[in-house]
Enzyme design. Sequence first.
Site, PDB file in Angstrom:
ATOM      1  N   HIS A 189       0.809  -1.224   0.000  1.00 23.43           N
ATOM      2  CA  HIS A 189       0.000   0.000   0.000  1.00 23.43           C
ATOM      3  C   HIS A 189       0.840   1.271   0.000  1.00 23.43           C
ATOM      4  O   HIS A 189       0.431   2.281  -0.553  1.00 23.43           O
ATOM      5  CB  HIS A 189      -1.000  -0.029   1.150  1.00 23.43           C
ATOM      6  CG  HIS A 189      -2.131  -0.961   0.859  1.00 23.43           C
ATOM      7  ND1 HIS A 189      -2.357  -2.101   1.572  1.00 23.43           N
ATOM      8  CD2 HIS A 189      -3.051  -0.941  -0.125  1.00 23.43           C
ATOM      9  CE1 HIS A 189      -3.386  -2.742   1.045  1.00 23.43           C
ATOM     10  NE2 HIS A 189      -3.824  -2.062   0.022  1.00 23.43           N
ATOM     11  N   CYS A 249      -9.483  -2.943 -11.274  1.00 17.13           N
ATOM     12  CA  CYS A 249      -8.963  -1.769 -10.574  1.00 17.13           C
ATOM     13  C   CYS A 249      -7.673  -2.055  -9.809  1.00 17.13           C
ATOM     14  O   CYS A 249      -7.136  -1.199  -9.133  1.00 17.13           O
ATOM     15  CB  CYS A 249     -10.005  -1.158  -9.654  1.00 17.13           C
ATOM     16  SG  CYS A 249     -10.431  -2.219  -8.275  1.00 17.13           S
TER      17      CYS A 249
HETATM   18  C1  PEP Z   1      -6.672  -4.705  -5.018  1.00 13.89           C
HETATM   19  O1  PEP Z   1      -6.600  -5.496  -4.074  1.00 13.89           O
HETATM   20  O2  PEP Z   1      -6.307  -4.989  -6.176  1.00 13.89           O
HETATM   21  C2  PEP Z   1      -7.221  -3.358  -4.816  1.00 13.89           C
HETATM   22  C3  PEP Z   1      -7.524  -2.583  -5.831  1.00 13.89           C
HETATM   23  O3  PEP Z   1      -7.355  -2.925  -3.544  1.00 13.89           O
HETATM   24  P1  PEP Z   1      -6.149  -2.475  -2.606  1.00 13.89           P
HETATM   25  O4  PEP Z   1      -4.917  -2.461  -3.446  1.00 13.89           O
HETATM   26  O5  PEP Z   1      -6.483  -1.155  -2.054  1.00 13.89           O
HETATM   27  O6  PEP Z   1      -6.114  -3.570  -1.580  1.00 13.89           O
END
Ligand code: PEP
Length: 754
Positions: free
Chosen positions: A366, A679
């Site tokens: 993240h 996404c």
């Molecule tokens: C994912 O897991 O691909 C996602 C878009 O959510 P995050 O990266 O915020 O966990």
Amino acid sequence: MVTAIGGPRILLRQLRETMAEPLASQERLDKIVDLIADNMRADVCSFYVLRDDGALELFATHGLKRDAVHLTTLRLGEGLVGLIAAEAEPLSLQNAPEHPAFAYRPETGEDPFFSFLGVPVLRAGQTLGVLVVQNQDRRIYGEDETEALLTTATILAEMISTADFDALITPGSDIDLRRPRMFEGVGFSEGIALGQVVLHDPRVVVTNFVADDTDAEKERLNEALKKMRVSIDDMLNSGDMQIPSDHREILESYRMFAHDRGWARRLEEAIDSGLTAEAAVERVQNDTRARMLRQTDPYLRDRLHDLDDLANRLLRILTGDGGDSGRDLPDNAILVARNMGPAELLEYDRTKLRGVVLEEGAATAHVAIVARSVGLVAVGQADSIVSVCENGDDIIVDGFSGQVHVRPSPDLEATYADKVRLSAKRRAHYAALRDKPAITTDGEPITLLHNSGLLADMDALKETGADGIGLFRTELQFMIASKMPRIKDQVELYTEAIRRTEGKPIVFRLLDIGGDKVVPYMRSMAEENPAMGWRSLRLALDRPGLLRTQVRALLQAANGGPLNMLVPMVTETVEFLKVKRVIEREAARMGKLGMLAPNPLKIGAMIEVPSVLFELDELLPETDFVSIGSNDLIQFLTAADRANPRVARNYDPIARPRLRALKQIVDAAARHNKPITMCGELAGRPLEALALLAIGMTRLSMGASSIGPIKEMILGLDLNALRADMEAFLTHGDRATTVREILMEIAERQRLSL
Ligand code: PEP
Ligand code: MG
């Protein structure tokens, strides 16, 4: 064994006086080697400084021929001096010429000296030089003499690092400490940033080295150790820490070191040799760092890191230095850290940050996502970079290649300045595509959307001309706040986010906190496996108040207009239905309160936990749309932690089994006639995006900087040909060929810009 005449304390005092005298640098050094030789009853005392070309230059000597000063050099690893520098270990010999590494330098006239004691001059674990004493008789240097010499070396290291020797070094060279360094890391966020190092966890700078009163220093040390032990015990005994976890394990090993008698004894011995408590910590820490830099076993390295962290804590207590709070950042700051969480990154003033460099991390962690989202250039896995950086060093971060250059040469800086101009050109080229619809050569329109999460990154929508926001990570607001955002704050943020999309669609993902998305004011239990722990939807369902507040805020912000809510981490249909019910109940309540309910209100599910892949035909009819989170989905499909660099890159996310899983979702969405978006980070990488288009996806959401390159690729793409080729490959293609290879072939055939 012969003991030093005046003892180390007297020597240190004399050294302190010499440092304070108004002498020229060479004179000062000459006096220092005289003092050391005198004090240790040595016939010779010589001091070598490591230059940026890897040579150790004789800087001062007592007892060898003075003509050899600044003339005699040894390469790293050459001779006894080179050996000490290379291994960062003291060396004591009764008969030096007999040692296989002995290298004779006639110009120094060192033939008659048999016994030899040399120590590395270290700073932050880096070897800066070597300090040597020699005697004619075959004398055995005692341990306390090695100690005394190491202590003296600590002070010389300080002298080297304060530009004192610039004028002395052979013209054309520089001291090694300021040598340009290059690190090969992994690009986490594209772009090039030139700026100045800001250490996330700055080293405490010790300025007071020589003790006036040894007993008082020991007292200070013991008080500080006591304080530190209590604070570690307090942390371990706090309610959160009762469960085994990584964090607890780190604290346990802190506790072990904090109570380690050997460590405490080494610290006391360093004080005995005349250092202040903080200088003693620094000295012992130097040895630890030197060992750390040579250590390749990851477990031991981690433990040495722990010890290094602990020493820093102790230094903070001793010097009263509270660390980085309220630090002024330069205008072009580049953060350098071992690792950091996304919230820590967001605490910095983003208007002054240009980039971030980590020793650890992975591209889908993240912190990397946040870096991309706020437009910071980021590189990770730059091994051991922290120990060679000083605050204020010039640094270049190349997020394309993953290279980081510390203290770059002017030539390199010029080259990179050119690259920056070039990437500005590329940006201009992509900006020119802004108003062109993303349509393939065979007429298929592709929807390109942004991933976002902060107002700061929303203005990019104007620059890229993307079709909207495919993923608004609402948790980022929670992560940067110092306390839980109230409903009013949330309504304000969502209203403003909607306003900034200027009528384009925006998908708000409901809170996805937990895991590594730590919300500082929410006490949660430490967990063994936070990525699979109490996070996201699970947390929201257990804390209905939190979920309800967010849902209400979103409903109000929509102000009667359209609203898209995306539910993260759905593991089974019932779970999705529970949230849907909360949302529908809250929407129904609006009418009673005289407020307009959103119109249309759409509720989607994220597909990122493999379990739902086996219930798609039940889940999809309940949704208005779905969105694939490839970061988590691939992590869970491959059982490889997305934030762990050792495993995260081992599995190609578009290899057959993963691509097949993605295709199953795409096919199910088509069967149920539901819009489907990708996404996760996959969508923003051209070759991976090609794989997604090949299996039938037409909606891609990504970081703003990826829109240009992906659009360019789409504008040259014959989608039907791609799909036919891929279909053929997946049904009867050669098993030894990878999806990646076949896509590269297709891209070349179609002359796509990737
Ligand atoms: C994912 O897991 O691909 C996602 C878009 O959510 P995050 O990266 O915020 O966990
Ligand atoms: Mg996710």
